[in-house]
Design an enzyme around this catalytic site. Structure first.
Site, PDB file in Angstrom:
ATOM      1  CB  VAL A   1      -0.956  -0.008   1.214  1.00  0.00           C
ATOM      2  CG1 VAL A   1      -1.782   1.270   1.258  1.00  0.00           C
ATOM      3  CG2 VAL A   1      -1.863  -1.222   1.165  1.00  0.00           C
ATOM      4  CB  ALA A   2       3.955   2.160   1.829  1.00  0.00           C
TER       5      ALA A   2
ATOM      6  CD  GLU B   1      -2.417   4.807  -0.822  1.00  0.00           C
ATOM      7  OE1 GLU B   1      -2.388   5.252   0.328  1.00  0.00           O
ATOM      8  OE2 GLU B   1      -1.430   4.284  -1.373  1.00  0.00           O
TER       9      GLU B   1
ATOM     10  CG  ASP C   1     -14.500  23.173 -40.771  1.00  0.00           C
ATOM     11  OD1 ASP C   1     -14.147  23.000 -41.944  1.00  0.00           O
ATOM     12  OD2 ASP C   1     -15.604  23.643 -40.454  1.00  0.00           O
TER      13      ASP C   1
ATOM     14  CG  ASP D   1     -18.950  24.512 -37.764  1.00  0.00           C
ATOM     15  OD1 ASP D   1     -18.612  23.811 -38.734  1.00  0.00           O
ATOM     16  OD2 ASP D   1     -19.099  25.739 -37.843  1.00  0.00           O
TER      17      ASP D   1
ATOM     18  CB  THR E   1       2.739  11.416   2.665  1.00  0.00           C
ATOM     19  OG1 THR E   1       2.566  10.007   2.570  1.00  0.00           O
ATOM     20  CG2 THR E   1       3.597  11.749   3.873  1.00  0.00           C
TER      21      THR E   1
END
Length: 881
Positions: A265-266, A270, A312, A614, A711
């Site tokens: 996880v560190a 995440e 265009d 357009d 952090t």
């Protein structure tokens, strides 16, 4: 209401369809409407968000934490996933609703002849065989064939890209002149026509049907997918190594399993999905404030990756309104300023007001142009609204020019009412009107194409004067202007027929009219050039007009307008005379398929393409491009549905603003990755090297996760809102093939992680040697070092923009201190209260990391020129000028 006698559709159509026939045909052919885009279910939106590679890694981390009964961490990671998914789904749903609201701008009704009377019905209820009744301003609801027409002029720019309206005639020699297409606009005259095709069978519907959903990943998705795979492999490998080393040292399997999962996880940032989503959402909000609707969040970042902008012409680079820009007379030439149909502007000769003789000559041209005219100007209903026009746009341009000179047609008509006329038609290419005067004489005014007017049979002029006029008309045409020749004369008796008045006239001059570039177009193209983005013009308009507009806005510079191969036509492309489409800068007379092929050619070279447009003819290319940008106000429904970004106010400056936003988002993502990966790598290095230095278990699992939460969660997300760099639009686009950690970023991650590791391990060894709480000091040092890196990586440390980052750093620092002084947190995390000198040592670690990050940022900025030069020198890219 019966059809007017001069336009009645003939004996076989005078009744139109019956109610029973209409009902049967509607059942057989279906409604006259484009198939709506398939509705996207909530589950599909959520599923698309959850397929993000990093989200998959996080979901796996949730499963592991639940398997080890670490429910608190599972909840924390789950909240991050929920936040990212919710923001992405909500933004995309809002964008779809905004585009649906813009769809209300299409014509909802049509006039048809049924059961012998004229009726107004929903355009969706028009069926093949219906008899349409059309007048000025009407949008043609379906493909049709003319039965009768009077002075009919139709704007077909949405299909062909041609800015000049097309003459239509029910009985002319050209069969195409008798055909009307769905989505085109009647700008002058009246007509009755029989519907031949509706809905998906019309020309508009067939183009719409070719717009298949785009499946390819965006540049950001490709980069993050690659990053997710690398992080997953490296992280799992290193954490298995930590697990194995801990077991070899005699640590329990449960302890080391929790520690290994904590390191996963560190090491995995995440908060990256949250940072990405927040950055994109803030970018989308800024774009919405500038009337740009982002249909997909990833579109913001994709614009930041753009290397080629294909645009265009009509309504995109140009105003989509005709403007009188020059008036030539045998005495001299003046230029006319102003925009649109607003009657405000100046007449200048060589930058100064014209001399009286020239001013009088120009006034004669404008008076003739205003009286020999069937258009009208419409003042704005609201203060901020623009002036509009009814009728032929070129005639409206003449009216506007005359009004600028104080010659309003309403005033002129009071003293010179029209008493006769010879209407314009596509064969004669000219129009003549006769006006009575208070003196009892009759004044004759004629205007038309130069080739139809500059003839001795019409004009009583010296051959030299006619030759000068022809040369001037040719020169103006070569510059992309539509040129009208204007002549006048007088007589005492009304000629019968009126055509007899067209002889012995005096040439007054030439009027040069164009669809001028928008005021912001040149600035936009130059901004793209400075940013290293190649601009390409793709239009269905005339080659001379396309070349002139490209030169005026800066797509072609210097002698490029005359350089062979830079300007080509669709016919040359079709004939195989253009071996490399990516070397061309201006394409004229192109078809929708050729626009698509041009975009594909650039993509085949690995470029990231943006296409603005357009019209219906832009739809396939808008869909194919990496980012499609449609005009919302002037744009067609097909263009809006094909695009990723819809400019609700049709302002081209929003494109460069979006590019800047995209670059800001990507820069912040890389800044966060540098910060998060350096911190995660430092944590893994500390866990690997600590035992070799006598620190048996440097950090507990809870301490690692607490650091990570503060952090990545608070500070990391705040980094996603950092402002754009002042020189963001003065740098070249990043290489499309560049990895998200490329261009030296992974080396910076390695250097910063080694420095943080060295500082934190050194501090902890110093405190252990002194007999202090080394693990707690290591915990605080690692936290303050990462927070110091966050502040040190800012573009400008003391900027007042994004105050959330320093606030997040302060909050994270306070929570870090709370983790060692609040008893319940200290017990949960296994920390102890350090002394004030130990706190000072931990703070010093943060200052050292801050200084290292500032040094890294300066070094990266000073060495960025080499990579920039490499990008700028790539084939196919214009150098910044």
């Amino acid at each position: 209401m019966p059809v007017s006698s001069d336009l009645h559709p003939g004996p076989t159509h005078e009744e139109g369809l019956s109610r029973e026939q209409t009902a049967r045909l509607l059942t057989e052919y279906g409604p006259n409407a484009l198939a709506p885009p398939p509705a996207i279910s909530l589950w599909s939106r959520v599923s698309a968000q959850l397929r993000d590679p990093l989200i998959v890694v996080l979901l796996a981390a949730v499963a592991l934490t639940v398997a080890t009964a670490d429910y608190a961490d599972a909840v924390i990671i789950g909240v991050v996933v929920l936040f990212n998914t919710t923001v992405g789904v909500v933004q995309e749903a809002r964008a779809d609703n905004a585009v649906a609201a813009l769809s209300a701008m299409t014509a909802p009704t049509a006039r048809v002849l049924r059961d012998g009377t004229e009726q107004e019905v929903a355009s969706a209820d028009v069926v093949p065989g219906d008899v349409l009744v059309l007048g000025e301003g009407d949008i043609v609801p379906a493909d049709a064939t003319l039965l009768q027409a009077a002075a009919l002029l139709v704007d077909e720019s949405t299909l062909t890209g041609e800015a000049v309206p097309a003459d239509k005639d029910a009985h002319g020699p050209d069969p195409e002149a008798a055909r009307l297409r769905a989505g085109t606009v009647v700008v002058r005259g009246r007509a009755v026509a029989t519907v031949t095709a509706t809905g998906p069978h019309s020309a508009l519907g067939m183009i719409a049907a070719s717009l298949h959903p785009r499946q390819q990943l965006t540049p950001l998705q490709k980069r993050l997918a690659g990053l997710g795979k690398v992080l997953a492999l490296v992280t799992v490998g290193l954490c298995l190594l930590v697990l194995a080393l801990g077991l070899l040292r005699g640590q329990s399997l449960e302890l080391m399993a929790v520690t290994a999962i904590s390191l996963v996880v560190a090491a995995v940032p995440e908060s990256l999905p949250a940072v990405v989503t927040l950055g994109l959402a803030l970018g989308a909000r800024r774009m919405a404030a500038r009337n740009a609707v982002v249909r997909r969040l990833s579109a913001v970042e994709t614009l930041g990756s753009v290397t080629v902008l294909a645009t265009d012409k009509t309504g995109t680079l140009t105003e989509g309104r005709m403007l009188l820009e020059r008036v030539w007379t045998p005495v001299g030439t003046v230029t006319v300023s102003g925009t649109g149909y607003e009657p405000v502007g100046e007449f200048l000769h060589a930058g100064l007001p014209p001399a009286p003789a020239l001013a009088d000559a120009v006034r004669e041209v404008l008076v003739a142009g205003a009286l020999c005219n069937d258009a009208s100007l419409v003042p704005p209903a609201e203060a901020a609204a623009p002036w509009a026009a009814l009728g032929d746009p070129t005639e409206a341009a003449l009216l506007t020019g005359a009004a600028k000179a104080g010659c309003a047609r309403e005033d002129l008509a009071l003293t010179r009412p029209r008493i006769g006329e010879v209407p314009f038609d596509s064969l004669r290419k000219r129009m003549t009107t006769l006006h009575s005067t208070p003196r009892g004489t009759i004044e004759i005014y004629l205007k038309g194409a130069p080739e139809a007017v500059l003839e001795p049979s019409l004009l009583d002029e010296e051959p030299a004067v006619l030759e000068r006029a022809r040369e001037e008309a040719a020169a103006l045409s070569a510059e992309g202007y539509r040129v009208l020749a204007v002549a006048a004369g007088s007589c005492t008796d009304l000629p019968e027929p009126a055509e007899k008045s067209e002889s012995g006239l005096k040439l007054l001059g030439l009027a040069a009219i164009s669809d001028p570039p928008k005021q912001v177009a040149e600035a936009t193209v130059h901004a793209c050039r400075r940013a290293g983005i190649t601009s390409v013009l793709i239009t269905g308009d005339h080659p001379a007009t396309a070349r002139a507009i490209a030169t005026r806005v800066g797509i072609l510079q210097g002698d490029e307008a005359e350089r062979t191969g830079l300007v080509v036509t669709g016919q040359e492309v079709a004939a195989g005379q253009v071996p490399d489409l990516t070397r061309v800068r201006v394409f004229a007379r192109t078809t929708p398929q050729q626009k698509l092929d041009i975009v594909k050619a650039w993509q085949a070279r690995g470029e990231v393409t943006a296409m603005t447009g357009d019209g219906v003819n832009d739809g396939p290319a808008l869909r194919q491009a990496d980012i499609g940008v449609a005009m919302g106000r002037r744009g067609t429904e097909v263009a809006r549905q094909a695009a990723d970004l819809v400019l609700a106010d049709d302002e081209l400056t929003s494109v460069t603003a979006a590019v800047q936003e995209g670059r800001r988002v990507y820069t912040n993502i890389r800044r966060f990755l540098l910060y998060a990966l350096a911190g995660g790598a430092a944590e893994i290095l500390i866990m690997l090297l600590g035992p070799l230095l006598g620190l048996a278990l440097p950090l507990r699992a809870g301490q690692i996760l607490w650091i990570n939460l503060l952090t990545h969660g608070l500070t990391g997300v705040a980094m996603g809102a950092e402002p754009a760099s002042p020189d963001a639009m003065h740098r070249p686009p990043r290489r499309p093939q560049q990895h998200v950690l490329g261009d030296g970023l992974w080396q910076r991650v390695l250097r910063l992680s080694i420095l943080v590791t060295t500082v934190c391990l050194g501090v902890s060894l110093w405190v252990r040697h002194a007999g202090g709480p080394w693990q707690t000091v290591l915990f605080l040092s690692l936290l303050t070092a990462q927070l110091g890196v966050a502040l040190g990586l800012r573009e400008r440390v003391l900027t007042r923009r994004n105050p959330s980052l320093p606030a997040a750093v302060l909050a994270a620092g306070a929570l870090g201190v709370a983790a060692v002084y609040l008893p319940f947190l200290a017990h949960l995390l296994g920390t102890s209260a350090p002394s004030w000198p130990d706190l000072a040592i931990a703070a010093a670690a943060g200052l050292a990391a801050f200084a290292a990050a500032r040094t890294e940022s300066r070094l990266a900025k000073s060495t960025g020129g080499s990579s920039a030069a490499t990008v700028m020198s790539r084939p196919g890219h214009a150098p910044a000028r």
